[in-house]
Design a protein around this motif. Structure first.
Motif, PDB file in Angstrom:
ATOM      1  N   ASP A  66       0.823  -1.205   0.000  1.00 10.29           N
ATOM      2  CA  ASP A  66       0.000   0.000   0.000  1.00 10.29           C
ATOM      3  C   ASP A  66       0.860   1.259   0.000  1.00 10.29           C
ATOM      4  OD1 ASP A  66      -2.351  -1.355  -0.105  1.00 10.29           O
ATOM      5  OD2 ASP A  66      -2.767  -1.259   2.042  1.00 10.29           O
ATOM      6  N   LEU A  67       1.945   1.225   0.762  1.00  9.10           N
ATOM      7  CA  LEU A  67       2.826   2.394   0.822  1.00  9.10           C
ATOM      8  C   LEU A  67       3.618   2.578  -0.465  1.00  9.10           C
ATOM      9  CD1 LEU A  67       4.199   2.030   4.474  1.00  9.10           C
ATOM     10  CD2 LEU A  67       2.436   3.601   3.664  1.00  9.10           C
ATOM     11  N   ALA A  68       3.976   1.467  -1.113  1.00  9.51           N
ATOM     12  CA  ALA A  68       4.808   1.560  -2.318  1.00  9.51           C
ATOM     13  C   ALA A  68       3.992   1.861  -3.561  1.00  9.51           C
ATOM     14  CB  ALA A  68       5.573   0.251  -2.512  1.00  9.51           C
ATOM     15  N   MET A  69       2.738   1.426  -3.610  1.00 12.43           N
ATOM     16  CA  MET A  69       1.939   1.548  -4.829  1.00 12.43           C
ATOM     17  C   MET A  69       1.909   2.962  -5.415  1.00 12.43           C
ATOM     18  SD  MET A  69      -2.138   0.759  -5.463  1.00 12.43           S
ATOM     19  CE  MET A  69      -2.027  -0.994  -5.773  1.00 12.43           C
ATOM     20  N   PRO A  70       1.658   4.025  -4.654  1.00 17.69           N
ATOM     21  CA  PRO A  70       1.589   5.360  -5.274  1.00 17.69           C
ATOM     22  C   PRO A  70       2.902   5.823  -5.884  1.00 17.69           C
ATOM     23  CG  PRO A  70       0.573   5.372  -3.094  1.00 17.69           C
ATOM     24  CD  PRO A  70       1.317   4.082  -3.225  1.00 17.69           C
ATOM     25  N   HIS A  71       4.026   5.199  -5.508  1.00 18.73           N
ATOM     26  CA  HIS A  71       5.330   5.644  -5.992  1.00 18.73           C
ATOM     27  C   HIS A  71       5.875   4.768  -7.112  1.00 18.73           C
ATOM     28  CE1 HIS A  71       5.420   8.314  -2.487  1.00 18.73           C
ATOM     29  NE2 HIS A  71       5.038   7.269  -1.774  1.00 18.73           N
ATOM     30  N   LEU A  72       5.080   3.819  -7.582  1.00 13.98           N
ATOM     31  CA  LEU A  72       5.533   2.919  -8.641  1.00 13.98           C
ATOM     32  C   LEU A  72       5.190   3.426 -10.034  1.00 13.98           C
ATOM     33  CD1 LEU A  72       4.537  -0.517  -7.036  1.00 13.98           C
ATOM     34  CD2 LEU A  72       6.780   0.589  -7.048  1.00 13.98           C
ATOM     35  N   TRP A  73       4.531   4.583 -10.122  1.00 10.63           N
ATOM     36  CA  TRP A  73       4.153   5.151 -11.421  1.00 10.63           C
ATOM     37  C   TRP A  73       4.187   6.670 -11.306  1.00 10.63           C
ATOM     38  CZ3 TRP A  73       4.010   2.384 -15.676  1.00 10.63           C
ATOM     39  CH2 TRP A  73       3.472   2.939 -16.841  1.00 10.63           C
ATOM     40  N   PRO A  74       4.599   7.383 -12.368  1.00  9.00           N
ATOM     41  CA  PRO A  74       4.663   8.857 -12.289  1.00  9.00           C
ATOM     42  C   PRO A  74       3.292   9.463 -12.000  1.00  9.00           C
ATOM     43  CG  PRO A  74       5.864   8.055 -14.204  1.00  9.00           C
ATOM     44  CD  PRO A  74       5.132   6.874 -13.643  1.00  9.00           C
ATOM     45  N   THR A  75       3.297  10.512 -11.190  1.00  8.75           N
ATOM     46  CA  THR A  75       2.053  11.155 -10.774  1.00  8.75           C
ATOM     47  C   THR A  75       1.673  12.293 -11.716  1.00  8.75           C
ATOM     48  OG1 THR A  75       3.270  12.673  -9.327  1.00  8.75           O
ATOM     49  CG2 THR A  75       2.470  10.604  -8.351  1.00  8.75           C
ATOM     50  N   PHE A  87      -2.733  26.114  -4.559  1.00 11.59           N
ATOM     51  CA  PHE A  87      -2.530  24.784  -3.970  1.00 11.59           C
ATOM     52  C   PHE A  87      -2.083  23.827  -5.074  1.00 11.59           C
ATOM     53  CE2 PHE A  87      -5.869  26.702  -1.319  1.00 11.59           C
ATOM     54  CZ  PHE A  87      -5.324  26.535  -0.055  1.00 11.59           C
ATOM     55  N   TYR A  88      -1.194  22.907  -4.730  1.00  9.74           N
ATOM     56  CA  TYR A  88      -0.834  21.852  -5.672  1.00  9.74           C
ATOM     57  C   TYR A  88      -1.165  20.489  -5.055  1.00  9.74           C
ATOM     58  CZ  TYR A  88       3.286  20.205  -3.100  1.00  9.74           C
ATOM     59  OH  TYR A  88       4.118  19.658  -2.152  1.00  9.74           O
ATOM     60  N   ARG A  89      -1.418  19.554  -5.917  1.00 10.46           N
ATOM     61  CA  ARG A  89      -1.728  18.193  -5.473  1.00 10.46           C
ATOM     62  C   ARG A  89      -1.177  17.207  -6.487  1.00 10.46           C
ATOM     63  NH1 ARG A  89      -6.267  14.501  -5.685  1.00 10.46           N
ATOM     64  NH2 ARG A  89      -6.391  13.290  -3.761  1.00 10.46           N
ATOM     65  N   GLU A  90      -0.283  16.338  -6.033  1.00  9.50           N
ATOM     66  CA  GLU A  90       0.249  15.258  -6.857  1.00  9.50           C
ATOM     67  C   GLU A  90      -0.573  14.006  -6.580  1.00  9.50           C
ATOM     68  OE1 GLU A  90       4.371  14.775  -6.159  1.00  9.50           O
ATOM     69  OE2 GLU A  90       4.906  16.817  -6.758  1.00  9.50           O
ATOM     70  N   TYR A  91      -1.129  13.423  -7.626  1.00 10.44           N
ATOM     71  CA  TYR A  91      -2.041  12.305  -7.419  1.00 10.44           C
ATOM     72  C   TYR A  91      -2.054  11.412  -8.663  1.00 10.44           C
ATOM     73  CZ  TYR A  91      -5.401  14.600 -10.526  1.00 10.44           C
ATOM     74  OH  TYR A  91      -6.008  15.171 -11.611  1.00 10.44           O
ATOM     75  N   GLU A 124      -9.478  13.931  -5.711  1.00 11.48           N
ATOM     76  CA  GLU A 124      -9.798  12.825  -6.617  1.00 11.48           C
ATOM     77  C   GLU A 124      -8.549  11.980  -6.804  1.00 11.48           C
ATOM     78  OE1 GLU A 124      -9.014  15.142 -10.857  1.00 11.48           O
ATOM     79  OE2 GLU A 124     -11.055  14.716 -10.208  1.00 11.48           O
ATOM     80  N   GLY A 125      -8.731  10.681  -6.951  1.00 11.65           N
ATOM     81  CA  GLY A 125      -7.603   9.793  -7.201  1.00 11.65           C
ATOM     82  C   GLY A 125      -6.795   9.484  -5.953  1.00 11.65           C
ATOM     83  N   VAL A 126      -5.669   8.857  -6.167  1.00 13.85           N
ATOM     84  CA  VAL A 126      -4.757   8.459  -5.094  1.00 13.85           C
ATOM     85  C   VAL A 126      -3.757   9.583  -4.862  1.00 13.85           C
ATOM     86  CG1 VAL A 126      -3.064   6.754  -4.335  1.00 13.85           C
ATOM     87  CG2 VAL A 126      -5.031   6.033  -5.720  1.00 13.85           C
ATOM     88  N   GLU A 127      -3.832  10.219  -3.713  1.00 15.33           N
ATOM     89  CA  GLU A 127      -2.947  11.352  -3.429  1.00 15.33           C
ATOM     90  C   GLU A 127      -1.564  10.876  -3.023  1.00 15.33           C
ATOM     91  OE1 GLU A 127      -2.545  14.760  -0.044  1.00 15.33           O
ATOM     92  OE2 GLU A 127      -4.500  14.598  -1.047  1.00 15.33           O
ATOM     93  N   VAL A 128      -0.542  11.581  -3.521  1.00 13.65           N
ATOM     94  CA  VAL A 128       0.848  11.301  -3.167  1.00 13.65           C
ATOM     95  C   VAL A 128       1.445  12.442  -2.368  1.00 13.65           C
ATOM     96  CG1 VAL A 128       3.163  10.812  -4.083  1.00 13.65           C
ATOM     97  CG2 VAL A 128       1.134   9.849  -5.201  1.00 13.65           C
ATOM     98  N   ASP A 129       1.157  13.678  -2.760  1.00 11.17           N
ATOM     99  CA  ASP A 129       1.702  14.838  -2.048  1.00 11.17           C
ATOM    100  C   ASP A 129       0.801  16.039  -2.327  1.00 11.17           C
ATOM    101  OD1 ASP A 129       3.368  16.336  -0.481  1.00 11.17           O
ATOM    102  OD2 ASP A 129       4.846  16.726  -2.052  1.00 11.17           O
TER     103      ASP A 129
END
Length: 347
Positions: free
Chosen positions: A220-229, A284-288, A243-248
């Motif tokens: 679960d912790l690794a999944m968001p970092h296995l593909w470019p946001t 505001f910025y959101r990486e997702y 919306e979506g899976v938030e990374v930062d």
């Protein structure tokens, strides 16, 4: 020994009947569980989903403040069945890990059944390969079928039922994709390795289950970092678009730098505009990850889990080979007859 006598050899056990007879209770429980969940998911895909969708259609048709009649029971029933079924599907890898550690390997090592099998002409390596091959096929087919049906039921109702879970809801995300199948195979390998390490039923159960839980959290912790946001910037008066899976997430300054968000809120909140002016913030910025990243996230995480499962399997075979090699006793070398004495030679 008479040269005409034929040596007595112990026949090797037939692997498939032996495995089915030995693990018949576990096979029956697995088949019953898969059958029940299959029927439940088919009902969600069909009549349960249709009834809940009709209930929401009736609810949306209600106007005014007068009494409104709609099928609330159907809506609540679908919601509860969906929740319980989803958690049952994503809980299968942990059940597999516990069974593999306790019944598949740990109990046989503790009771001596494994050593008995090795004395009947079945090598330890072949024993473990047979132990893992058949359960791996059943686990892959069973969890794969349930994941497919869950995805179909969710897809059929996501736009008809207002309370449907989003695609990035964590339980739904894993119940809808192959990560659950890969985690179940990793749990099987982890349980087998735990059984070989501890050689006792209860410690192997706990160790296999615990490692699978850790693996799930790590995935679960690794999944968001296995593909470019994807990065999305919104105005200070708007706030974040959730919306979506938030990374930062955070604030964007006038120079384009990303800084931490103090957590004040949009500019219409009292005092926030002044705070953002001091920080030189412009939005505001959101990486997702948007929904288009669903399959890249699923496939990369699945590949990672399958790699871990393969590593655990190789480790289990290496451990078994080393442990059985140290316990083997070398065959005794024949002792030559002593040379005759002078008296014996004279006679």
């Amino acid at each position: 020994m008479n040269p005409t006598d034929t040596p007595v050899t112990t026949p090797r056990p037939r692997l498939l009947p032996w495995l089915l007879r030995l693990h018949r209770p576990g096979l029956a429980v697995w088949a019953a569980l898969v059958a029940v969940l299959t029927l439940t998911l088919l009902a969600m895909w069909g009549p349960l989903g249709d009834a809940a969708a009709d209930g929401w259609r009736q609810y949306r048709a209600c106007v005014g403040d007068g009494p409104c009649g709609y099928d609330q029971d159907a809506i609540i029933r679908y919601r509860d069945v969906y929740t319980y079924t989803t958690f049952a599907v994503i809980g299968l890898p942990f059940l597999v890990a516990a069974w593999a550690g306790a019944a598949l390997v740990g109990r046989e090592m503790e009771s001596g059944t494994a050593h008995l099998a090795w004395t009947t002409g079945l090598s330890p390596t072949r024993w473990l390969a047979a132990k893992l091959a058949a359960p791996a096929a059943l686990v892959a087919v069973g969890t794969g079928l349930l994941v497919l049906l869950h995805h179909l039921a969710w897809s059929a109702n996501r736009n008809r039922i207002d309370t449907s879970k989003s695609w990035h809801d964590s339980p739904t995300l894993h119940a809808n994709g192959p990560t659950t199948v890969a985690l179940a195979l990793a749990g099987l390998a982890a349980g087998a390795l735990a059984g070989l390490l501890w050689r006792r039923t209860l410690p192997a159960l706990v160790a296999g289950l615990g490692f699978t839980v850790v693996l799930r959290v790590a995935a679960d912790l690794a999944m968001p970092h296995l593909w470019p946001t994807v990065t999305r910037v919104t105005g200070l008066d708007t706030g974040y678009v959730m919306e979506g899976v938030e990374v930062d997430s955070g604030l964007v300054t006038a120079h384009g730098a990303h800084i931490a968000d103090p957590g004040c809120g949009p500019t219409f909140v009292e005092g926030c505009a002044e705070m953002y002016a001091k920080l030189d913030a412009t939005g505001f910025y959101r990486e997702y990850h948007p929904e288009s990243h669903y399959w890249p996230l699923q496939l990369t995480t699945t590949a990672l889990l399958l790699a871990v499962a393969a590593g655990l399997t190789v480790t289990a075979f290496a451990l078994l080979r080393r442990s059985t090699a140290t316990t083997r006793t070398p065959s005794p070398t024949p002792t030559p007859d002593p040379a005759p004495t002078r008296e014996e030679a004279a006679v």
